[in-house]
Design an enzyme around this catalytic site. Structure first.
Site, mmCIF file in Angstrom:
data_model
loop_
_atom_site.group_PDB
_atom_site.id
_atom_site.type_symbol
_atom_site.label_atom_id
_atom_site.label_comp_id
_atom_site.label_asym_id
_atom_site.label_seq_id
_atom_site.Cartn_x
_atom_site.Cartn_y
_atom_site.Cartn_z
ATOM 1 N N HIS A 130 37.616 -8.607 23.672
ATOM 2 C CA HIS A 130 37.152 -8.413 22.298
ATOM 3 C C HIS A 130 35.622 -8.358 22.245
ATOM 4 O O HIS A 130 35.047 -7.484 21.578
ATOM 5 C CB HIS A 130 37.676 -9.563 21.429
ATOM 6 N N GLU A 131 34.962 -9.268 22.947
ATOM 7 C CA GLU A 131 33.505 -9.279 22.929
ATOM 8 C C GLU A 131 32.926 -8.036 23.602
ATOM 9 O O GLU A 131 31.926 -7.474 23.148
ATOM 10 C CB GLU A 131 32.977 -10.549 23.596
ATOM 11 N N HIS A 134 32.892 -5.177 21.247
ATOM 12 C CA HIS A 134 31.701 -5.159 20.395
ATOM 13 C C HIS A 134 30.531 -4.511 21.129
ATOM 14 O O HIS A 134 29.752 -3.759 20.536
ATOM 15 C CB HIS A 134 31.314 -6.592 20.004
ATOM 16 N N GLU A 204 35.442 -6.347 13.013
ATOM 17 C CA GLU A 204 36.336 -7.224 13.760
ATOM 18 C C GLU A 204 37.669 -6.567 14.089
ATOM 19 O O GLU A 204 38.177 -6.693 15.206
ATOM 20 C CB GLU A 204 36.567 -8.530 12.988
#
Length: 315
Positions: A130-131, A134, A204
């Site tokens: 997930h990071e 980003h 998100e």
């Protein structure tokens, strides 16, 4: 669409800073505020990772000092076709993580010690994926610049407070006199928070979906989000409370305010994120609930469908 929306929201944040300056001291203070925003953004562009990491007392680690975390990030970066980011650990019991940096070549990811104790290896992979999403989407620069402008608006609100307390009502530079300072003091931080939260929520869901693709199993991230939200809601994180403008950068809200998918939340509702990840897993035809390292009791993760797991972290 997300990129356009984020750009519009950042423009709104900058405009808000100018309006706050105008209400406090007229055109002169407005120009000073906008100039300050420009300088702050330049500083944030070149030093985004250092600024945020220093706020949270993060320490850099490598393959020797944190082999499990480092190896997981390295494997995921290769899968995502990204340069290897710097890896940091934050010493706090609250389970959480964030990414920062102006571009993929100068990115950093950080995980708390609470997160590393709580999650299984597969769940850790989901969070780091997930990071890295980003980073790949270049959200990290947007989020850091937004935090910088939000901090500037908070500083103006403090100026407004002193102006209203000690400046008297005869403020000829402000079009509204002391009332302008009072409006900034109360409404400025609130409006900045709204824009900041809107930017976070637009990114998100996108990072969740791409993170599920990167790690190969969206259910790993779904299970991690369930545990992280439960942990973050009951464990205080002092550094985040001191720097609330950075809250939107974390994978779950560190400020104990994530109650609903409403106007004043920094993150989407966790149940909604989990539902979207479960649907994505069904689309991908994958499953498998990760095994936890520690007993956490019944949770929403127990309702995540279970099939044979796939991916390099399957055991």
């Amino acid at each position: 669409m997300n990129t356009l929306r984020t750009g519009m929201l950042m423009a709104a944040m900058t405009a808000l800073l100018g309006v706050c300056g105008y209400l406090i001291g007229g055109q002169t203070i407005m120009l000073i505020a906008l100039a300050f925003a420009g300088v702050s953004n330049i500083i944030a562009f070149w030093n985004a990772d250092k600024i945020v990491l220093r706020m949270h007392n993060a320490r850099e680690v490598d393959a020797q000092s944190a082999p499990g975390l480092y190896r997981t990030v390295a494997d995921l970066a290769r899968r995502a076709d990204l340069p290897m980011p710097k890896v940091y650990i934050i010493d706090t019991d609250q389970p959480n993580a964030f990414a920062t940096g102006r571009n993929p070549e100068n990115a950093a990811v950080a995980a708390t010690t609470g997160l590393m104790r709580l999650l299984s290896q597969e769940e850790l992979a989901g969070v780091m994926a997930h990071e890295l999403a980003h980073v790949k989407n270049r959200d990290t620069l947007t989020m850091t610049v937004t935090a910088t402008i939000a901090g500037a608006i908070s500083a103006l609100a403090n100026m407004a407070m002193f102006a209203s307390l000690f400046g008297g009502s005869d403020n000829r530079n402000s079009p509204f006199g002391a009332l302008g300072a009072i409006l900034v003091m109360f409404l400025g931080p609130m409006a900045a928070a709204l824009v900041q939260m809107a930017i976070s929520r637009t990114r998100e869901y996108s990072a969740d979906r791409m993170g599920g693709e990167i790690c190969g199993n969206p259910l790993w991230l779904a299970s991690a989000l369930d545990k992280l939200q439960a942990g973050a809601s009951r464990i205080d994180y002092a550094a985040a409370e001191r720097n609330p403008a950075t809250a939107h950068m974390f994978i779950v809200n560190p400020l104990h305010a994530n109650k609903m998918d409403g106007l004043f939340t920094t993150h989407p509702k966790t149940e909604n994120r989990i539902a979207a990840l479960v649907e994505q897993a069904q689309e991908m035809g994958v499953g498998g609930r990760p095994r936890a390292r520690t007993a956490t009791g019944p949770s929403r993760a127990s309702r995540i469908p279970v099939t044979k797991p796939r991916g390099p972290w399957s055991r």
